[in-house]
Motif scaffolding. Sequence first.
Motif, PDB file in Angstrom:
ATOM      1  N   MET A 112     -12.733   8.128  -5.021  1.00  0.00           N
ATOM      2  CA  MET A 112     -13.942   7.478  -5.520  1.00  0.00           C
ATOM      3  C   MET A 112     -14.845   8.524  -6.136  1.00  0.00           C
ATOM      4  O   MET A 112     -15.314   9.440  -5.443  1.00  0.00           O
ATOM      5  CB  MET A 112     -14.662   6.758  -4.377  1.00  0.00           C
ATOM      6  CG  MET A 112     -13.773   5.764  -3.622  1.00  0.00           C
ATOM      7  SD  MET A 112     -14.670   4.800  -2.395  1.00  0.00           S
ATOM      8  CE  MET A 112     -15.158   6.091  -1.262  1.00  0.00           C
ATOM      9  N   ASN A 113     -15.081   8.406  -7.427  1.00  0.00           N
ATOM     10  CA  ASN A 113     -15.947   9.333  -8.151  1.00  0.00           C
ATOM     11  C   ASN A 113     -17.162   8.596  -8.699  1.00  0.00           C
ATOM     12  O   ASN A 113     -17.165   7.366  -8.791  1.00  0.00           O
ATOM     13  CB  ASN A 113     -15.172   9.979  -9.299  1.00  0.00           C
ATOM     14  CG  ASN A 113     -13.985  10.788  -8.831  1.00  0.00           C
ATOM     15  OD1 ASN A 113     -14.010  11.411  -7.761  1.00  0.00           O
ATOM     16  ND2 ASN A 113     -12.931  10.797  -9.633  1.00  0.00           N
ATOM     17  N   SER A 114     -18.165   9.343  -9.072  1.00  0.00           N
ATOM     18  CA  SER A 114     -19.388   8.782  -9.656  1.00  0.00           C
ATOM     19  C   SER A 114     -19.919   7.634  -8.809  1.00  0.00           C
ATOM     20  O   SER A 114     -20.234   6.552  -9.325  1.00  0.00           O
ATOM     21  CB  SER A 114     -19.120   8.314 -11.092  1.00  0.00           C
ATOM     22  OG  SER A 114     -18.647   9.371 -11.892  1.00  0.00           O
ATOM     23  N   LEU A 115     -20.020   7.871  -7.530  1.00  0.00           N
ATOM     24  CA  LEU A 115     -20.425   6.809  -6.611  1.00  0.00           C
ATOM     25  C   LEU A 115     -21.844   6.339  -6.875  1.00  0.00           C
ATOM     26  O   LEU A 115     -22.725   7.124  -7.269  1.00  0.00           O
ATOM     27  CB  LEU A 115     -20.279   7.285  -5.164  1.00  0.00           C
ATOM     28  CG  LEU A 115     -18.834   7.276  -4.655  1.00  0.00           C
ATOM     29  CD1 LEU A 115     -18.687   8.199  -3.454  1.00  0.00           C
ATOM     30  CD2 LEU A 115     -18.403   5.867  -4.302  1.00  0.00           C
ATOM     31  N   LYS A 116     -22.055   5.042  -6.658  1.00  0.00           N
ATOM     32  CA  LYS A 116     -23.350   4.407  -6.866  1.00  0.00           C
ATOM     33  C   LYS A 116     -23.815   3.776  -5.548  1.00  0.00           C
ATOM     34  O   LYS A 116     -22.985   3.430  -4.703  1.00  0.00           O
ATOM     35  CB  LYS A 116     -23.223   3.311  -7.923  1.00  0.00           C
ATOM     36  CG  LYS A 116     -22.677   3.778  -9.260  1.00  0.00           C
ATOM     37  CD  LYS A 116     -22.491   2.609 -10.212  1.00  0.00           C
ATOM     38  CE  LYS A 116     -21.927   3.071 -11.545  1.00  0.00           C
ATOM     39  NZ  LYS A 116     -21.739   1.919 -12.472  1.00  0.00           N
ATOM     40  N   PRO A 117     -25.117   3.578  -5.377  1.00  0.00           N
ATOM     41  CA  PRO A 117     -25.595   2.929  -4.154  1.00  0.00           C
ATOM     42  C   PRO A 117     -24.940   1.575  -3.906  1.00  0.00           C
ATOM     43  O   PRO A 117     -24.712   1.201  -2.746  1.00  0.00           O
ATOM     44  CB  PRO A 117     -27.096   2.787  -4.401  1.00  0.00           C
ATOM     45  CG  PRO A 117     -27.421   3.944  -5.296  1.00  0.00           C
ATOM     46  CD  PRO A 117     -26.226   4.067  -6.211  1.00  0.00           C
ATOM     47  N   SER A 167     -15.762  -3.548 -11.436  1.00  0.00           N
ATOM     48  CA  SER A 167     -16.947  -2.826 -10.969  1.00  0.00           C
ATOM     49  C   SER A 167     -16.670  -1.360 -10.654  1.00  0.00           C
ATOM     50  O   SER A 167     -17.602  -0.556 -10.584  1.00  0.00           O
ATOM     51  CB  SER A 167     -17.524  -3.513  -9.727  1.00  0.00           C
ATOM     52  OG  SER A 167     -16.551  -3.549  -8.685  1.00  0.00           O
ATOM     53  N   VAL A 168     -15.410  -0.999 -10.463  1.00  0.00           N
ATOM     54  CA  VAL A 168     -15.079   0.384 -10.117  1.00  0.00           C
ATOM     55  C   VAL A 168     -14.116   1.013 -11.114  1.00  0.00           C
ATOM     56  O   VAL A 168     -13.725   2.180 -10.953  1.00  0.00           O
ATOM     57  CB  VAL A 168     -14.483   0.484  -8.698  1.00  0.00           C
ATOM     58  CG1 VAL A 168     -15.432  -0.134  -7.675  1.00  0.00           C
ATOM     59  CG2 VAL A 168     -13.117  -0.174  -8.620  1.00  0.00           C
ATOM     60  N   LYS A 169     -13.733   0.274 -12.130  1.00  0.00           N
ATOM     61  CA  LYS A 169     -12.762   0.776 -13.097  1.00  0.00           C
ATOM     62  C   LYS A 169     -13.290   2.039 -13.780  1.00  0.00           C
ATOM     63  O   LYS A 169     -14.455   2.111 -14.174  1.00  0.00           O
ATOM     64  CB  LYS A 169     -12.460  -0.302 -14.125  1.00  0.00           C
ATOM     65  CG  LYS A 169     -11.221  -0.047 -14.965  1.00  0.00           C
ATOM     66  CD  LYS A 169     -10.779  -1.326 -15.673  1.00  0.00           C
ATOM     67  CE  LYS A 169     -10.299  -2.370 -14.701  1.00  0.00           C
ATOM     68  NZ  LYS A 169      -9.770  -3.584 -15.364  1.00  0.00           N
ATOM     69  N   ALA A 208      -3.449  -1.843  -0.801  1.00  0.00           N
ATOM     70  CA  ALA A 208      -4.677  -2.176  -1.522  1.00  0.00           C
ATOM     71  C   ALA A 208      -5.884  -1.710  -0.719  1.00  0.00           C
ATOM     72  O   ALA A 208      -5.782  -1.413   0.472  1.00  0.00           O
ATOM     73  CB  ALA A 208      -4.762  -3.685  -1.761  1.00  0.00           C
ATOM     74  N   TRP A 209      -7.011  -1.648  -1.406  1.00  0.00           N
ATOM     75  CA  TRP A 209      -8.298  -1.384  -0.772  1.00  0.00           C
ATOM     76  C   TRP A 209      -9.241  -2.548  -1.085  1.00  0.00           C
ATOM     77  O   TRP A 209      -9.285  -3.025  -2.225  1.00  0.00           O
ATOM     78  CB  TRP A 209      -8.904  -0.087  -1.282  1.00  0.00           C
ATOM     79  CG  TRP A 209      -8.198   1.142  -0.807  1.00  0.00           C
ATOM     80  CD1 TRP A 209      -7.187   1.806  -1.436  1.00  0.00           C
ATOM     81  CD2 TRP A 209      -8.451   1.866   0.407  1.00  0.00           C
ATOM     82  NE1 TRP A 209      -6.799   2.897  -0.694  1.00  0.00           N
ATOM     83  CE2 TRP A 209      -7.559   2.952   0.449  1.00  0.00           C
ATOM     84  CE3 TRP A 209      -9.347   1.700   1.466  1.00  0.00           C
ATOM     85  CZ2 TRP A 209      -7.533   3.865   1.505  1.00  0.00           C
ATOM     86  CZ3 TRP A 209      -9.326   2.598   2.519  1.00  0.00           C
ATOM     87  CH2 TRP A 209      -8.426   3.670   2.531  1.00  0.00           C
ATOM     88  N   PHE A 210      -9.975  -2.952  -0.082  1.00  0.00           N
ATOM     89  CA  PHE A 210     -11.036  -3.944  -0.201  1.00  0.00           C
ATOM     90  C   PHE A 210     -12.304  -3.343   0.394  1.00  0.00           C
ATOM     91  O   PHE A 210     -12.257  -2.317   1.085  1.00  0.00           O
ATOM     92  CB  PHE A 210     -10.673  -5.217   0.568  1.00  0.00           C
ATOM     93  CG  PHE A 210      -9.601  -6.054  -0.083  1.00  0.00           C
ATOM     94  CD1 PHE A 210      -8.278  -5.667  -0.036  1.00  0.00           C
ATOM     95  CD2 PHE A 210      -9.926  -7.239  -0.732  1.00  0.00           C
ATOM     96  CE1 PHE A 210      -7.283  -6.432  -0.641  1.00  0.00           C
ATOM     97  CE2 PHE A 210      -8.949  -8.011  -1.329  1.00  0.00           C
ATOM     98  CZ  PHE A 210      -7.617  -7.608  -1.279  1.00  0.00           C
ATOM     99  N   ARG A 211     -13.430  -3.971   0.127  1.00  0.00           N
ATOM    100  CA  ARG A 211     -14.683  -3.514   0.732  1.00  0.00           C
ATOM    101  C   ARG A 211     -15.561  -4.707   1.071  1.00  0.00           C
ATOM    102  O   ARG A 211     -15.437  -5.782   0.472  1.00  0.00           O
ATOM    103  CB  ARG A 211     -15.418  -2.548  -0.197  1.00  0.00           C
ATOM    104  CG  ARG A 211     -15.944  -3.168  -1.480  1.00  0.00           C
ATOM    105  CD  ARG A 211     -16.536  -2.081  -2.375  1.00  0.00           C
ATOM    106  NE  ARG A 211     -17.092  -2.639  -3.603  1.00  0.00           N
ATOM    107  CZ  ARG A 211     -17.591  -1.900  -4.593  1.00  0.00           C
ATOM    108  NH1 ARG A 211     -17.590  -0.573  -4.498  1.00  0.00           N
ATOM    109  NH2 ARG A 211     -18.078  -2.480  -5.666  1.00  0.00           N
ATOM    110  N   GLN A 212     -16.451  -4.480   2.021  1.00  0.00           N
ATOM    111  CA  GLN A 212     -17.363  -5.540   2.445  1.00  0.00           C
ATOM    112  C   GLN A 212     -18.734  -4.948   2.717  1.00  0.00           C
ATOM    113  O   GLN A 212     -18.899  -4.109   3.614  1.00  0.00           O
ATOM    114  CB  GLN A 212     -16.836  -6.250   3.688  1.00  0.00           C
ATOM    115  CG  GLN A 212     -17.622  -7.486   4.071  1.00  0.00           C
ATOM    116  CD  GLN A 212     -16.893  -8.337   5.098  1.00  0.00           C
ATOM    117  OE1 GLN A 212     -15.973  -7.893   5.777  1.00  0.00           O
ATOM    118  NE2 GLN A 212     -17.295  -9.588   5.215  1.00  0.00           N
ATOM    119  N   ALA A 213     -19.712  -5.379   1.932  1.00  0.00           N
ATOM    120  CA  ALA A 213     -21.091  -4.965   2.122  1.00  0.00           C
ATOM    121  C   ALA A 213     -21.783  -5.938   3.079  1.00  0.00           C
ATOM    122  O   ALA A 213     -21.341  -7.084   3.221  1.00  0.00           O
ATOM    123  CB  ALA A 213     -21.812  -4.934   0.781  1.00  0.00           C
TER     124      ALA A 213
END
Length: 123
Positions: free
Chosen positions: A81-86, A61-63, A34-39
Amino acid sequence: VQLQASGGGLVQAGGSLRLSCVASGRAIRDYYPAWFRQAPGKEREFVASDWRGGSAYTADSVKGRFTISRDNTKNTVYLQMNSLKPEDTAVYYCAAGRPILSSVRSTSGYEYWGQGTQVTVSS
């Protein structure tokens, strides 16, 4: 199993990146990755999991923009990861474990974690 993530960087909004996570010590095919992220200032959140070998669970949010995949011959997991957003800016972590269905989207479902790779998306 040890996990080593790479591929992060600085990209403009609308751009793409592919993260890689190489496993060592054990075969990644023995686990669900799996992948997780932390801002900054936020809790670690679920991004995607390759649970049950083909049933890809992805955060809303990333679907449609992010895709998890794996290559067992290379013992590697990817996050395209495509169409990346800030708002995708975060440290991205790969994980591996054997979660039950109710834990697929939870950090508690994964026993092994990589060190994280920074993704920064500029507007």
